[in-house]
Write a protein that holds these residues in place. Structure first.
Motif, PDB file in Angstrom:
ATOM      1  N   GLN A 237       0.817  -1.337   0.038  1.00 50.41           N
ATOM      2  CA  GLN A 237       0.042  -0.104  -0.020  1.00 50.41           C
ATOM      3  C   GLN A 237       0.971   1.261  -0.038  1.00 50.41           C
ATOM      4  OE1 GLN A 237      -2.770  -0.110   3.099  1.00 50.41           O
ATOM      5  NE2 GLN A 237      -3.715  -1.851   2.537  1.00 50.41           N
ATOM      6  N   LYS A 239       1.152   5.125  -0.345  1.00 52.02           N
ATOM      7  CA  LYS A 239       0.128   6.372  -0.231  1.00 52.02           C
ATOM      8  C   LYS A 239       1.137   7.743  -0.403  1.00 52.02           C
ATOM      9  CE  LYS A 239      -2.721   4.245   3.077  1.00 52.02           C
ATOM     10  NZ  LYS A 239      -3.278   4.254   4.490  1.00 52.02           N
ATOM     11  N   HIS A 240       0.521   8.617  -1.105  1.00 48.33           N
ATOM     12  CA  HIS A 240       1.236  10.039  -1.413  1.00 48.33           C
ATOM     13  C   HIS A 240       2.202   9.741  -1.982  1.00 48.33           C
ATOM     14  CE1 HIS A 240      -1.769  11.128   1.573  1.00 48.33           C
ATOM     15  NE2 HIS A 240      -1.243  10.514   2.465  1.00 48.33           N
ATOM     16  N   GLU A 265      -6.317   2.571 -10.094  1.00 45.81           N
ATOM     17  CA  GLU A 265      -5.081   2.368  -9.292  1.00 45.81           C
ATOM     18  C   GLU A 265      -3.552   2.676 -10.195  1.00 45.81           C
ATOM     19  OE1 GLU A 265      -3.239   1.569  -5.536  1.00 45.81           O
ATOM     20  OE2 GLU A 265      -5.014   2.618  -6.180  1.00 45.81           O
TER      21      GLU A 265
END
Length: 303
Positions: A237, A239-240, A265
Motif C-alpha cells: 500500500q 500512499k502519497h 490504481e
C-alpha cells in the motif's frame, strides 16, 4: 505488429495530477529494516555509455533461464545490454524465508548497483512486474522506464491457481535411481492431478534440477513461496507517492490480469502509464507471442 493503445479517454480521466517525482515511500513494510540476498543474473550484449541496460524480472516459479532467447534477441534488436535476474527463492539466487515486495525490490536495487547500473529500464512479468513497480516507487532514480507485463499494482487475478501448483509440486516424489527424463515424466503425471494445463506443467517442470550426486529437487523455495502467497498476489500500500517515468502495461488479450477496473490504481501510482494488450494471447505474453512482444517493447523503448 502495430500496437494500439486502448481506452485512452478512460485513462485521461483517471490521471493523477502531480508536479514532482517520488521522494519518499510509504508501504506496509516501511517500519522494518530490509535485508537483501544475493541474486544471480545473466547478461546479453555490451553496455554503452549512452544507453541504460534493460533489467528483466521473471514471474512466480520462473527464472532468468526462461528469458534466454528473448534476452539474446532483444539485446540485438534494441542494441542495449540485457540483464536477466533470478528473484530470491528462484533459479540460482539465494533463498530467504522473507518474500515481500519491498525486500525483493531491494534485492534488485542492490544487484543493479553491484553490476554498475546507475539507471535501467525495468521489465517485469507477473510477480516480477510487481517487484519492478515497487522498486520504481521506492527508488525512482534507478528506473529510466518501466515495462509491466500482465500484472497490475493490485491483488492478482487467478490467485486460486497458485495453491494448486504448490500442492502438485509437494506431491512429487523423487527417486535417485531414475533418470532425469524418467523423473520429469513421473513428475508430470503427478502434477496433472492438480494442474490440468499442459503449458503450466511444462513451465513448472523447468524448475526440476539434478545435482552432481544424482539427487533431484525443485530449485524454487516452495516453503517460502507457500508461506508468503498472500503477499505475493497482493501489492504494498503506497500512499502519497507515484512514479512519473514512462510506463507501459503490456497484457494478453485473453488474460484477466489487466482490466479496466485496475485503471484508477494504475494511474494513481503511474500517471504516465499506457496500456496495451497483445491479441490472442494469455498470461505468458513473452512466450506465447515473442515477436509481437519484442516489437511492443522495442517501440516503447525507442519512443
Amino acid at each position: 505488429m502495430e500496437v494500439s493503445y486502448r481506452h485512452a479517454a478512460l485513462f485521461l480521466r483517471h490521471a493523477v495530477l502531480a508536479s514532482r517525482t517520488v521522494q519518499h515511500t510509504r508501504c506496509l513494510c516501511s517500519s522494518r529494516s530490509i535485508s537483501t540476498v544475493k541474486l544471480a543474473c545473466d547478461t546479453y550484449g555490451k553496455r554503452t555509455n549512452n544507453t541504460s541496460p534493460l533489467v528483466i524480472l521473471h514471474g512466480l516459479f520462473g527464472s532468468k533461464q526462461n528469458w534466454h532467447t528473448i534476452g539474446r534477441n532483444l539485446s540485438r534488436k534494441i542494441d542495449r545490454q540485457i540483464i536477466a535476474i533470478d528473484i530470491r527463492n528462484h533459479g540460482e539466487s539465494e533463498h530467504s524465508d522473507v518474500m515481500d515486495y519491498p525486500s525483493m525490490a531491494a534485492d534488485v536495487a542492490a544487484t543493479m548497483k553491484e553490476e554498475g547500473v546507475e539507471r535501467g529500464i525495468l521489465i517485469g512479468h507477473s510477480m516480477g512486474g510487481k517487484v519492478a513497480m515497487t522498486l520504481a516507487l521506492q527508488e525512482a532514480g534507478l528506473v529510466e522506464k518501466l515495462i509491466i507485463v500482465d500484472t497490475t499494482p493490485t491483488t492478482s487475478a487467478g490467485k486460486q491457481v497458485f495453491p494448486k501448483i504448490i500442492e502438485g509440486m509437494n506431491n512429487v516424489k523423487f527417486h535417485t535411481e531414475w533418470t532425469l527424463s524418467k523423473t520429469r515424466s513421473e513428475a508430470d503425471k503427478t502434477l496433472l492431478k492438480t494442474i490440468p494445463d499442459l503449458g503450466v506443467r511444462q513451465f513448472i517442470l523447468t524448475n526440476l534440477v539434478e545435482d552432481d550426486n544424482g539427487w533431484f529437487s525443485w530449485r524454487v523455495n516452495i516453503n517460502a513461496i507457500q508461506a508468503n502467497l498472500e503477499q505475493i498476489w497482493s501489492f504494498p500500500q503506497f500512499k502519497h507517492v507515484s512514479y512519473h517515468g514512462d510506463t507501459l502495461f503490456l497484457g494478453g488479450s485473453k488474460s484477466p490480469y489487466i482490466s479496466e477496473s485496475h485503471y484508477p490504481e494504475i494511474k494513481r501510482l503511474f500517471p504516465k502509464a499506457l496500456v496495451t494488450h497483445i491479441p490472442d494471447c494469455g498470461h505468458w505474453v513473452h512466450s506465447e507471442k515473442p515477436k509481437e512482444f519484442m516489437e511492443a517493447v522495442t517501440d516503447f523503448i525507442r519512443k
